[in-house]
Motif scaffolding. Structure first.
Motif: not given
Length: 258
Positions: A10-12, A15-17, A31-35
């Motif tokens: 999830t988005p949250v 973000w926390v991680r 920095l790359m996030l995959h949701i």
């Protein structure tokens, strides 16, 4: 510059991680996030958003929903399509948001990009054009292409010479996929800079809502959301100790593994 985090549900949670990573290791590049579920909320995550909101309000910063609305103005969406939403939004934008010398808003750039040719040349509604393209592919009226639906946010003419007061979100790529009878739409967004407390959580929520809107308008299932922050940091204009306390408070209830 390839600096991926573990995929998050999830988005949250994403973000926390990432905030935990910035707290431990400092500024990050690429920095790359995959949701996996861009509109999802796991149990307890509403409380995390409330914690971040309270922190931002206490420090006279824009709340999470305000940041999310710069990308997709959810309160103005009545389910009557992109043209009606654009009309309502631009009326509100001109009346309440537009300030001389400001760079604008993300959604405004999506639906009213200057067409070039000087004053009076009109604007391009990038969202409307992409929705039309995706609908035509989905219905079979046009050939399927997985690499032609894009949204520009960075404008060299307006932004290149500025060092402050400019956009951070530079580009969005919409990625349609088809597997048999399943049509899925994913999104990738590129940020030149990210203040993780004031901006990133709201950005993730807003991008998820934007993706959901486009998917609904075009008959696609919602896919995944990937964002790359070419520079990500904990906000230098806020007290570091207070930021650390916020991240610790948000990290505790989630029980997320690194």
């Amino acid at each position: 510059m390839y600096n991926p985090m573990t995929p998050a549900p999830t988005p949250v949670s994403a973000w926390v991680r990432a905030a935990r990573r910035l707290k431990a290791d400092g500024d990050q590049h690429g920095l790359m996030l995959h949701i996996e579920n861009p509109t999802g909320f796991s149990p307890g995550e509403d409380e995390i958003v409330c914690q971040v909101d309270a922190f931002l309000r206490d420090h006279d910063r824009c709340c999470v929903s305000t940041v999310a609305n710069t990308i997709f103005p959810a309160a103005l969406d009545r389910g009557d399509g992109i043209d009606a939403l654009t009309k309502r939004y631009m009326q509100v934008y001109e009346r309440r948001m537009h300030r001389q010398g400001e760079w604008g808003r993300y959604f405004q750039r999506m639906v009213a990009w200057p067409n070039g040719g000087g004053r009076g040349a009109g604007t391009v509604n990038q969202l409307s054009a992409n929705i039309e393209t995706l609908r035509a592919m989905r219905s079979g009226e046009a050939k399927f292409f997985g690499n032609v639906t894009e949204i520009a946010l960075f404008d060299p003419a307006r932004d290149l010479r500025k060092k402050m007061n400019r956009q951070c979100l530079s580009f969005i790529e919409l990625k349609p996929e088809r597997q048999g009878n399943i049509w899925r739409l994913s999104m990738m967004a590129v940020y030149r800079n990210h203040y993780y407390v004031q901006r990133t959580l709201g950005n993730l929520i807003g991008l998820g809502r934007l993706l959901q809107f486009i998917a609904n308008e075009t008959g696609f299932e919602i896919g995944t959301l990937t964002i790359q922050s070419t520079h990500a940091c904990l906000d230098p204009d806020l007290q570091r100790g207070e930021i650390f306390e916020l991240i610790t408070a948000c990290d505790g209830p989630t029980g997320l593994a690194a």
